[in-house]
Scaffold this motif. Structure first.
Motif, mmCIF file in Angstrom:
data_model
loop_
_atom_site.group_PDB
_atom_site.id
_atom_site.type_symbol
_atom_site.label_atom_id
_atom_site.label_comp_id
_atom_site.label_asym_id
_atom_site.label_seq_id
_atom_site.Cartn_x
_atom_site.Cartn_y
_atom_site.Cartn_z
ATOM 1 N N ILE A 27 0.834 -1.204 0.000
ATOM 2 C CA ILE A 27 0.000 0.000 0.000
ATOM 3 C C ILE A 27 0.869 1.254 0.000
ATOM 4 O O ILE A 27 0.655 2.192 -0.774
ATOM 5 N N ARG A 28 1.883 1.269 0.873
ATOM 6 C CA ARG A 28 2.734 2.451 0.980
ATOM 7 C C ARG A 28 3.496 2.719 -0.303
ATOM 8 O O ARG A 28 3.610 3.875 -0.729
ATOM 9 N N GLN A 29 4.007 1.674 -0.940
ATOM 10 C CA GLN A 29 4.780 1.929 -2.149
ATOM 11 C C GLN A 29 3.873 2.354 -3.295
ATOM 12 O O GLN A 29 4.286 3.119 -4.167
ATOM 13 N N ASN A 30 2.614 1.914 -3.289
ATOM 14 C CA ASN A 30 1.657 2.404 -4.277
ATOM 15 C C ASN A 30 1.415 3.899 -4.105
ATOM 16 O O ASN A 30 1.331 4.647 -5.077
ATOM 17 N N ILE A 31 1.307 4.319 -2.856
ATOM 18 C CA ILE A 31 1.055 5.730 -2.569
ATOM 19 C C ILE A 31 2.300 6.579 -2.777
ATOM 20 O O ILE A 31 2.261 7.621 -3.449
ATOM 21 N N GLU A 33 5.564 5.702 -4.007
ATOM 22 C CA GLU A 33 6.448 5.536 -5.165
ATOM 23 C C GLU A 33 5.687 5.593 -6.477
ATOM 24 O O GLU A 33 6.107 6.281 -7.412
ATOM 25 N N GLN A 34 4.581 4.876 -6.565
ATOM 26 C CA GLN A 34 3.831 4.856 -7.821
ATOM 27 C C GLN A 34 2.909 6.068 -7.966
ATOM 28 O O GLN A 34 2.450 6.368 -9.064
ATOM 29 N N LYS A 35 2.645 6.754 -6.857
ATOM 30 C CA LYS A 35 1.859 8.004 -6.865
ATOM 31 C C LYS A 35 0.458 7.811 -7.449
ATOM 32 O O LYS A 35 -0.049 8.658 -8.181
ATOM 33 N N ILE A 36 -0.166 6.691 -7.097
ATOM 34 C CA ILE A 36 -1.501 6.427 -7.610
ATOM 35 C C ILE A 36 -2.542 7.315 -6.902
ATOM 36 O O ILE A 36 -2.291 7.862 -5.826
ATOM 37 N N ASP A 37 -3.713 7.433 -7.544
ATOM 38 C CA ASP A 37 -4.781 8.244 -6.969
ATOM 39 C C ASP A 37 -5.674 7.445 -6.036
ATOM 40 O O ASP A 37 -6.400 8.016 -5.222
ATOM 41 N N GLY A 38 -5.646 6.122 -6.174
ATOM 42 C CA GLY A 38 -6.500 5.297 -5.343
ATOM 43 C C GLY A 38 -6.168 3.823 -5.477
ATOM 44 O O GLY A 38 -5.316 3.422 -6.272
ATOM 45 N N LEU A 39 -6.862 3.026 -4.687
ATOM 46 C CA LEU A 39 -6.696 1.577 -4.702
ATOM 47 C C LEU A 39 -8.040 0.908 -4.967
ATOM 48 O O LEU A 39 -9.061 1.308 -4.400
ATOM 49 N N TYR A 40 -7.999 -0.101 -5.818
ATOM 50 C CA TYR A 40 -9.160 -0.952 -6.078
ATOM 51 C C TYR A 40 -8.907 -2.229 -5.295
ATOM 52 O O TYR A 40 -8.002 -3.008 -5.633
ATOM 53 N N VAL A 41 -9.673 -2.436 -4.244
ATOM 54 C CA VAL A 41 -9.342 -3.441 -3.233
ATOM 55 C C VAL A 41 -10.224 -4.686 -3.376
ATOM 56 O O VAL A 41 -11.441 -4.591 -3.511
ATOM 57 N N ASN A 42 -9.584 -5.844 -3.326
ATOM 58 C CA ASN A 42 -10.245 -7.149 -3.412
ATOM 59 C C ASN A 42 -10.860 -7.413 -4.789
ATOM 60 O O ASN A 42 -11.939 -7.990 -4.916
ATOM 61 N N GLY A 43 -10.114 -7.013 -5.809
ATOM 62 C CA GLY A 43 -10.481 -7.383 -7.163
ATOM 63 C C GLY A 43 -9.748 -8.650 -7.571
ATOM 64 O O GLY A 43 -9.203 -9.378 -6.737
ATOM 65 N N SER A 44 -9.717 -8.901 -8.865
ATOM 66 C CA SER A 44 -9.044 -10.100 -9.376
ATOM 67 C C SER A 44 -7.584 -10.132 -8.958
ATOM 68 O O SER A 44 -7.057 -11.191 -8.587
ATOM 69 N N SER A 45 -6.913 -8.975 -9.008
ATOM 70 C CA SER A 45 -5.483 -8.920 -8.685
ATOM 71 C C SER A 45 -5.206 -9.204 -7.220
ATOM 72 O O SER A 45 -4.088 -9.569 -6.860
ATOM 73 N N GLY A 46 -6.208 -9.021 -6.381
ATOM 74 C CA GLY A 46 -6.070 -9.342 -4.973
ATOM 75 C C GLY A 46 -6.408 -10.787 -4.657
ATOM 76 O O GLY A 46 -6.481 -11.171 -3.488
ATOM 77 N N GLU A 47 -6.625 -11.581 -5.734
ATOM 78 C CA GLU A 47 -6.975 -13.002 -5.599
ATOM 79 C C GLU A 47 -8.232 -13.173 -4.749
ATOM 80 O O GLU A 47 -8.385 -14.121 -3.978
ATOM 81 N N ASN A 48 -9.128 -12.233 -4.918
ATOM 82 C CA ASN A 48 -10.349 -12.166 -4.121
ATOM 83 C C ASN A 48 -11.144 -13.465 -4.117
ATOM 84 O O ASN A 48 -11.653 -13.894 -3.072
ATOM 85 N N ALA A 67 -4.090 3.295 4.563
ATOM 86 C CA ALA A 67 -4.218 4.394 3.599
ATOM 87 C C ALA A 67 -4.974 5.585 4.171
ATOM 88 O O ALA A 67 -4.748 6.724 3.748
ATOM 89 N N GLY A 68 -5.859 5.324 5.108
ATOM 90 C CA GLY A 68 -6.644 6.411 5.682
ATOM 91 C C GLY A 68 -7.395 7.174 4.608
ATOM 92 O O GLY A 68 -8.070 6.588 3.766
ATOM 93 N N ASN A 69 -7.236 8.495 4.622
ATOM 94 C CA ASN A 69 -7.876 9.354 3.624
ATOM 95 C C ASN A 69 -6.869 9.945 2.645
ATOM 96 O O ASN A 69 -7.159 10.930 1.957
ATOM 97 N N GLU A 70 -5.693 9.323 2.554
ATOM 98 C CA GLU A 70 -4.657 9.841 1.658
ATOM 99 C C GLU A 70 -5.056 9.703 0.192
ATOM 100 O O GLU A 70 -4.671 10.525 -0.646
ATOM 101 N N ILE A 71 -5.785 8.644 -0.140
ATOM 102 C CA ILE A 71 -6.163 8.342 -1.510
ATOM 103 C C ILE A 71 -7.613 7.854 -1.521
ATOM 104 O O ILE A 71 -8.193 7.582 -0.471
#
Length: 289
Positions: A27-31, A33-48, A67-71
């Motif tokens: 999560i931290r490196q997404n915020i 290093e990758q500077k993303i705007d948000g996270l899509y949580v528990n999708g296919s990539s999360g092996e949901n 992540a809190g309210n950062e993204i």
């Protein structure tokens, strides 16, 4: 809710347990290093769809805590068991997720009225906004523009995660519903989606390649198509190799080379062998991932 979202990876140990410290690192490196705007949580990539309800809730909880309210946070709650989908949607809503998303019901040949009932039931029970997750290649559900129109009549359906290669339909949807959120779901076709007028994108490779994705998206929106294509060509060289090795274990292996506790995939998905891990190191070095 516009912008670029990483389809969040979830690290597991060899027994299939969630590695909380590793998840927080991802999560931290997404915020940071990758500077993303948000996270899509528990999708296919999360092996949901390999996790039980307790594990899914744990992921939602850890992500919100870290992540809190950062993204922006989107909770994918779709499940064949509607009761589970509602339970997950209520849980994520109580945690403060900005919106829900749900994959279209799959496996059984659901008719459209059944699909619409599914979405309306989740929305009614949670009161949260909903982003339809359309991924026909995995669900077999091809929604028409008329059916999207029917779903959009529920004002809580704010948009679509559009993971399909039908760019004619994408253009028709964009023209017909200019005020609805459209997030592209194919990393390898980001430039085409950006030119088609999407509001953002959700990608699994953004966990390791979010900065290039940002360049592609911004350049395309600015009309610098040639330069955007150059970035997309390089990105697709990376994606081609990731897909050849196995997308989820390879993305985790890339993160592991950066010192992140990215763990393994959840069985029956298979981890990489030693030869593949060497290829991952070469990939990281060549493209500065």
């Amino acid at each position: 809710m516009k912008g670029l979202y990483s389809a969040l990876l979830v690290p597991f140990d060899e027994e299939g347990n969630i590695l909380e410290s590793g998840l927080r690192q991802i999560i931290r490196q997404n915020i940071e290093e990758q500077k993303i705007d948000g996270l899509y949580v528990n999708g296919s990539s999360g092996e949901n769809f390999l996790m039980n309800t307790i594990q899914k809730k744990k992921v939602f909880e850890i992500v919100k805590d870290e992540a809190g309210n950062e993204i922006k946070l989107i909770a994918q709650v779709g499940a064949l068991d509607l009761k589970e989908a509602i339970e997950l949607g209520q849980y994520a809503t109580e945690l403060g997720y900005d919106a829900l998303s749900a994959v279209t019901p799959f496996y059984y040949p659901f008719n459209f009225e059944e699909i619409k009932y599914y979405y309306d039931a989740i929305i009614e029970a949670t009161g949260n906004d909903m982003i339809i997750y359309s991924i026909p290649a995995l669900t077999g559900v091809n929604l028409s523009i008329q059916q999207f129109d029917e779903l959009f009549k529920n004002e809580k359906v704010i948009g679509i995660k559009y993971t399909a290669a039908d760019f004619f339909l994408l253009e028709r949807i964009r023209k017909a519903f200019p005020d609805k959120l459209i997030l592209s779901g194919f990393d390898e076709m980001l430039i085409q989606a950006a030119v088609s007028g999407v509001d953002g994108a959700i990608g699994s490779t953004y966990n390791i390649n979010g900065r290039r994705a940002r360049q592609i998206f911004n350049l395309a929106k600015e009309g610098n198509i040639q330069e955007a294509y150059e970035r997309q060509h390089e990105t697709n060289d990376i994606i081609e190799q990731v897909l050849a090795l196995g997308i989820y274990p390879t993305l985790k292996a890339v993160l592991s080379t950066k010192g992140i506790e990215a763990g393994s995939v959840k069985r029956p998905l298979a981890p990489l062998d030693d030869d593949s891990l060497e290829k991952v190191k070469e990939l990281v070095s060549k493209y500065n991932l």
